[in-house]
Design a protein around this motif. Structure first.
Motif, mmCIF file in Angstrom:
data_model
loop_
_atom_site.group_PDB
_atom_site.id
_atom_site.type_symbol
_atom_site.label_atom_id
_atom_site.label_comp_id
_atom_site.label_asym_id
_atom_site.label_seq_id
_atom_site.Cartn_x
_atom_site.Cartn_y
_atom_site.Cartn_z
ATOM 1 N N MET A 1 0.939 -1.003 -0.025
ATOM 2 C CA MET A 1 -0.095 0.039 0.082
ATOM 3 C C MET A 1 0.961 1.234 -0.007
ATOM 4 O O MET A 1 2.094 1.203 0.751
ATOM 5 N N PHE A 2 0.557 2.224 -0.756
ATOM 6 C CA PHE A 2 1.097 3.403 -0.814
ATOM 7 C C PHE A 2 0.304 4.642 -0.388
ATOM 8 O O PHE A 2 -0.875 4.470 -0.723
ATOM 9 N N VAL A 3 0.727 5.586 0.001
ATOM 10 C CA VAL A 3 0.130 6.934 0.353
ATOM 11 C C VAL A 3 0.601 8.104 -0.530
ATOM 12 O O VAL A 3 1.897 8.182 -0.761
ATOM 13 N N ILE A 4 0.022 8.798 -1.232
ATOM 14 C CA ILE A 4 0.115 9.980 -2.184
ATOM 15 C C ILE A 4 -0.298 11.092 -1.238
ATOM 16 O O ILE A 4 -1.717 11.299 -1.159
ATOM 17 N N ASP A 5 0.609 12.031 -1.238
ATOM 18 C CA ASP A 5 -0.171 13.337 -0.612
ATOM 19 C C ASP A 5 -0.559 14.373 -1.613
ATOM 20 O O ASP A 5 -0.323 13.898 -2.887
ATOM 21 N N ALA A 6 -1.031 15.611 -1.179
ATOM 22 C CA ALA A 6 -1.614 16.354 -2.225
ATOM 23 C C ALA A 6 -0.486 17.012 -3.229
ATOM 24 O O ALA A 6 -0.983 17.375 -4.383
ATOM 25 N N ALA A 7 0.687 16.839 -2.890
ATOM 26 C CA ALA A 7 1.744 17.453 -4.005
ATOM 27 C C ALA A 7 2.134 16.429 -4.669
ATOM 28 O O ALA A 7 2.958 16.411 -5.693
ATOM 29 N N GLY A 8 1.707 15.061 -4.537
ATOM 30 C CA GLY A 8 2.022 14.006 -5.555
ATOM 31 C C GLY A 8 3.205 13.155 -4.924
ATOM 32 O O GLY A 8 3.722 12.190 -5.685
ATOM 33 N N ASN A 9 3.760 13.251 -3.684
ATOM 34 C CA ASN A 9 4.638 12.531 -3.206
ATOM 35 C C ASN A 9 4.255 11.155 -2.891
ATOM 36 O O ASN A 9 3.120 11.076 -2.205
ATOM 37 N N VAL A 10 4.940 10.117 -3.032
ATOM 38 C CA VAL A 10 4.453 8.757 -2.815
ATOM 39 C C VAL A 10 5.284 8.322 -1.768
ATOM 40 O O VAL A 10 6.615 8.516 -1.465
ATOM 41 N N SER A 11 4.573 7.738 -0.888
ATOM 42 C CA SER A 11 5.353 7.124 0.494
ATOM 43 C C SER A 11 5.850 5.704 0.006
ATOM 44 O O SER A 11 5.771 5.262 -0.971
ATOM 45 N N VAL A 12 6.986 5.267 0.930
ATOM 46 C CA VAL A 12 7.289 3.967 0.705
ATOM 47 C C VAL A 12 6.241 2.918 0.872
ATOM 48 O O VAL A 12 5.324 3.352 1.418
ATOM 49 N N GLN A 13 6.327 1.654 0.566
ATOM 50 C CA GLN A 13 5.327 0.851 0.637
ATOM 51 C C GLN A 13 5.213 0.415 2.110
ATOM 52 O O GLN A 13 6.220 0.060 2.634
ATOM 53 N N SER A 14 3.988 0.015 2.491
ATOM 54 C CA SER A 14 3.764 -0.444 3.561
ATOM 55 C C SER A 14 2.665 -1.448 3.536
ATOM 56 O O SER A 14 1.885 -1.530 2.669
ATOM 57 N N THR A 15 2.399 -2.310 4.607
ATOM 58 C CA THR A 15 1.658 -3.366 4.583
ATOM 59 C C THR A 15 0.436 -2.955 5.524
ATOM 60 O O THR A 15 0.738 -2.372 6.709
ATOM 61 N N ALA A 16 -0.909 -3.311 5.378
ATOM 62 C CA ALA A 16 -1.931 -3.047 6.231
ATOM 63 C C ALA A 16 -2.868 -4.050 6.025
ATOM 64 O O ALA A 16 -3.092 -4.683 4.790
ATOM 65 N N ILE A 17 -3.551 -4.362 6.955
ATOM 66 C CA ILE A 17 -4.641 -5.286 7.039
ATOM 67 C C ILE A 17 -6.137 -4.477 7.047
ATOM 68 O O ILE A 17 -6.188 -3.881 8.095
ATOM 69 N N LEU A 18 -6.961 -4.779 6.269
ATOM 70 C CA LEU A 18 -8.225 -4.194 6.353
ATOM 71 C C LEU A 18 -9.246 -5.131 6.453
ATOM 72 O O LEU A 18 -9.169 -6.280 5.961
ATOM 73 N N THR A 19 -10.025 -5.065 7.677
ATOM 74 C CA THR A 19 -11.245 -5.948 7.844
ATOM 75 C C THR A 19 -12.520 -5.361 7.222
ATOM 76 O O THR A 19 -12.817 -4.187 8.061
ATOM 77 N N ILE A 20 -13.237 -5.895 6.856
ATOM 78 C CA ILE A 20 -14.433 -5.280 6.490
ATOM 79 C C ILE A 20 -15.562 -6.203 7.023
ATOM 80 O O ILE A 20 -15.650 -7.089 6.763
#
Length: 144
Positions: free
Chosen positions: A1-20
């Motif tokens: 998973m990546f996060v992109i801020d308003a300026a278009g900067n991309v974060s390092v890859q991270s792992t997340a577990i989503l429970t629906i």
């Protein structure tokens, strides 16, 4: 998973577990005529009995909106239950006249994901029996 801020900067890859969670909480109904000391999944009551109806849910519910109970046959419109824990609620009903097997439905309570309680609980009906037993016929046999 990546996060992109308003300026278009991309974060390092991270792992997340989503429970629906889209599963509605389910309730089981039990009944007591002794003020809540003992409960049963079935019960027969009559006019003048005080019936305590307990709903136990399979997961914790939020404080609001409050769980509501309705009883068919014109006995009870949607009414708030009393919370005793995050998974248990009760309602006290003064039993009236008539002979019927009303059904209980539940509404408005929800879990932390916003899922509304399943309106059809386990053990949803009880019996109101105000018919007196037949008068026994006593026959004398012999000369006693």
């Amino acid at each position: 998973m990546f996060v992109i801020d308003a300026a278009g900067n991309v974060s390092v890859q991270s792992t997340a577990i989503l429970t629906i969670d889209n599963t509605r909480p389910s309730g089981t109904i039990e009944y007591s005529k002794d003020g809540g000391t003992t409960y049963s999944s079935t019960i027969s009551v009559k006019n003048g009995d005080i019936l305590r109806i307990r709903a136990t849910f399979d997961e914790a519910l939020l404080d609001t909106p409050n769980v509501q109970i309705s009883i068919s046959g014109g006995i009870l419109g949607a009414s708030n239950m009393i919370k005793t824990s995050t998974t248990q609620y009760y309602y006290v009903l003064a039993v009236g006249t008539g002979n019927l097997t009303p059904s209980i439905s539940l509404s408005t309570g929800s879990d932390s994901a916003g899922n509304i309680v399943n309106n059809v609980p386990t053990n949803p009906s009880f019996t109101i029996d105000n018919t007196a037993p037949a008068t026994p016929i006593i026959t004398q046999i012999g000369n006693t």
